[in-house]
Design an enzyme around this catalytic site. Structure first.
Site, PDB file in Angstrom:
ATOM      1  CE  LYS A 225      -1.621   2.406   3.301  1.00 58.92           C
ATOM      2  NZ  LYS A 225      -2.112   3.056   4.659  1.00 58.92           N
TER       3      LYS A 225
ATOM      4  CG  ASP B 184      -7.315   3.495   2.476  1.00 56.03           C
ATOM      5  OD1 ASP B 184      -8.132   3.058   1.938  1.00 56.03           O
ATOM      6  OD2 ASP B 184      -6.972   4.484   2.940  1.00 56.03           O
TER       7      ASP B 184
END
Ligand code: SF4
Length: 217
Positions: free
Chosen positions: A121, A139
């Site tokens: 991420k 996320d």
């Protein structure tokens, strides 16, 4: 799961709601962005911005972070969750940046994920926000919204959510969509009290229909 066509229709609605969505972590360069994203794990952007306001005054280069004892850096970020590990990762990352990358953040996703504290991420956020390379970081907001809307399956893990999103959304929209899904999840389709009754997607949303079945049908 809903079709690619339906997904893009929903994203158009979200695009209208949050046309100016962008990264809310305050930073001035790829290095500051990387530190901010690393600090933001399991922590709000608001708190990270509060901490980095002073942090980025004190530490401007990888050398600066390595010039202080680890304990001092820990104290400087102590209001952030997991601060001990994060401080260790920041110093380890700075050391590698100086040894391997001339003190600069690499633009390559493959290189980024090798850095301490930088996962899939974080690397996606850094390449897309700092370098404009298409990437779709997943996320907690992106995952929740994608599942509620039926773009992804409930049982999908983060990797599968990213793959599905990348398959359904044209590459040219990845960077913008990432921020728009975050804004949508942060300010509208919130974890605890999503604003379903004020949502233009209610009639198409599997989560909204489940919550307000009687009213919609
Ligand atoms: Fe989120 Fe509710 Fe809108 Fe569905 S209807 S997207 S759950 S706010």
């Amino acid at each position: 799961m809903i079709s690619k066509k339906k997904t893009l229709q929903m994203l158009d609605v979200i695009d209208d709601m949050f046309p100016d969505a962008e990264c809310e972590l305050i930073h001035e360069n790829p290095f500051e962005l990387t530190i901010a994203v690393l600090l933001s794990a399991q922590c709000t952007d608001v708190l990270v911005n509060k901490v980095t306001k002073n942090l980025f005054q004190k530490y401007k280069t990888p050398e600066d972070y390595l010039a202080v004892p680890l304990e001092e850096l820990m104290q400087d970020i102590r209001s952030i969750g997991l601060y001990k590990n994060k401080a260790k990762n920041i110093q380890a990352l700075c050391k590698i940046l100086l040894e391997k990358y001339n003190g600069e953040i690499p633009e390559s996703h493959t290189e980024l994920v090798k850095l301490p504290g930088v996962g899939q991420k974080t690397a996606n956020v850094v390449v897309s926000v700092a370098f404009g390379i298409p990437a779709l970081a997943v996320d907690t907001h992106v995952e929740r919204v994608s599942k509620r809307l039926g773009i992804c399956r409930w049982k999908d893990n983060v990797k599968q959510v990213e793959e599905t999103l990348c398959n359904k959304i044209p590459k040219s929209r990845w960077n913008k969509t990432h921020h728009q899904l975050i804004f949508f999840g942060r300010y509208h389709c919130t974890a605890r009290n999503p604003k379903c009754m004020d949502c233009p997607l209610l009639n198409d949303c599997r989560e909204g229909k489940k919550r307000y079945k009687v009213i919609v049908e």
